[in-house]
Enzyme design. Structure first.
Site, PDB file in Angstrom:
ATOM      1  N   GLY A  72      40.248 -20.339 -21.667  1.00 18.59           N
ATOM      2  CA  GLY A  72      40.899 -19.158 -22.214  1.00 18.59           C
ATOM      3  C   GLY A  72      42.380 -19.396 -22.438  1.00 18.59           C
ATOM      4  N   ARG A 169      30.821 -13.993 -31.554  1.00 11.55           N
ATOM      5  CA  ARG A 169      31.606 -13.145 -32.460  1.00 11.55           C
ATOM      6  C   ARG A 169      30.927 -12.982 -33.812  1.00 11.55           C
ATOM      7  NH1 ARG A 169      37.545 -15.210 -33.475  1.00 11.55           N
ATOM      8  NH2 ARG A 169      36.316 -16.960 -34.263  1.00 11.55           N
ATOM      9  N   HIS A 275      37.324 -16.059  -8.758  1.00  9.15           N
ATOM     10  CA  HIS A 275      37.723 -16.791  -9.962  1.00  9.15           C
ATOM     11  C   HIS A 275      37.755 -18.299  -9.699  1.00  9.15           C
ATOM     12  CE1 HIS A 275      40.153 -16.488 -13.961  1.00  9.15           C
ATOM     13  NE2 HIS A 275      39.315 -17.516 -13.968  1.00  9.15           N
TER      14      HIS A 275
END
Length: 312
Positions: A72, A169, A275
């Site tokens: 990311g 997407r 995380h």
């Protein structure tokens, strides 16, 4: 003139770095190892947060490449407006697929098979036998079918899932089957026993798993998030967990780090990891290989890999 390269690892710990650069070690310390204005290639320190990620960018007046060590890039986006035109932002595609896909599968299996309940039972010396759900014969929906999503499906293959559906997407076709666009989610969610989020955090995916999304998941379904915390609407998820209708496994949360006393810590049917999707022994060798490859190409004037955007 020799170019400056900022690395979050000591250069002598990375075999194969090209010669001809001035390598400087910076892992987020308050003081800089050199003048940021002389930096040509900047590798963003890993897991140091957005403040560290963007801090030197405004002073890097001649930088040509900003390389993240994460898949990311949301943590560096706020600082891109301080950069001059033509700076290439590259992500770490190829570094985290193995680790993140492993954790996605581990969270799925642990949640379905009741591992947290067994751990608590061990603490209390209780033998908690019974029947638990299996991953076999389940329908899985992967939301975010980039390289990490594909790696997750690689690891799902031996587990005899009834079906794996893929969402990204935009629609496309892969060797494994069709990838649906985000617009198809309302039709796909009700059929999924497990929904795995592995999408990047963008304007389109922020709050994607909101109350409407969650309401379309079937009763008893499991939501697994190895993407970014803000992809999920936390209050909406809490409402579903507290009702007992859904279960979840989160490697990322919103807020993050999750503060003490937050209701997520004690939400029923929820497994939380801090995380750690990419924080494994697999990270360092892959990160070093990526940096060697990128800097070798940079030195030779060749196109870089993983260019996400170029500033204008």
């Amino acid at each position: 003139m020799t170019s400056d390269v900022w690395l979050p690892f000591a250069a002598d710990e990375i075999d194969g770095l090209p010669e001809g650069f001035n390598y400087h070690f910076w892992e987020g310390a308050e003081s800089y190892p050199a003048d940021p204005a002389d930096c040509d290639f900047h590798v963003v320190p890993y897991l140091k947060g957005p403040e560290v990620a963007v801090r030197p960018l405004a002073a890097m007046t001649k930088v040509r490449v900003v390389q993240t060590l994460s898949a990311g890039i949301d943590h560096v986006l706020p600082g891109l407006g301080d950069l001059h035109a033509g700076v290439r932002l590259c992500n770490a595609k190829g570094v985290h697929e193995a680790s993140t896909a492993e954790l996605a599968l581990a969270l799925t299996l642990a949640s379905l098979r009741g591992i947290p309940r067994f751990v608590h039972g061990q603490d209390k010396q209780e033998w908690r036998e019974g029947f638990y759900p299996a991953l076999a014969d389940k329908s899985v929906l992967i939301v975010g079918y980039g390289s990490i999503g594909a790696a997750i499906e690689d690891r799902l293959t031996p587990f005899e899932c009834a079906r794996v559906a893929r969402v990204a997407r935009s629609a496309r076709t892969t060797a494994r089957g069709p990838v649906h666009p985000l617009a198809d989610l309302p039709e796909l969610l009700p059929a999924a026993d497990v929904v795995i989020l592995s999408t990047p955090l963008t304007d389109d995916t922020r709050g994607l798993a909101d109350a409407a999304f969650l309401s379309r998941m079937k009763d008893g379904a499991l939501l697994v998030n190895v993407a970014r915390g803000p992809v999920v609407d936390t209050p909406a998820l809490l409402a579903e967990l507290e009702s007992g209708r859904l279960r979840a496994a989160l490697d990322v949360t919103d807020p993050e780090p999750l503060p003490a006393g937050h209701p997520l810590w004690h939400a029923p049917g929820l497994l939380i990891t801090p995380h750690v999707g990419g924080s494994t022994s697999a990270f360092l060798p892959r990160a070093k290989r990526l940096l060697v490859a990128q800097l070798t190409r940079f030195a030779a004037g060749e196109p870089l890999h993983n260019v996400v955007l170029t500033t204008d």
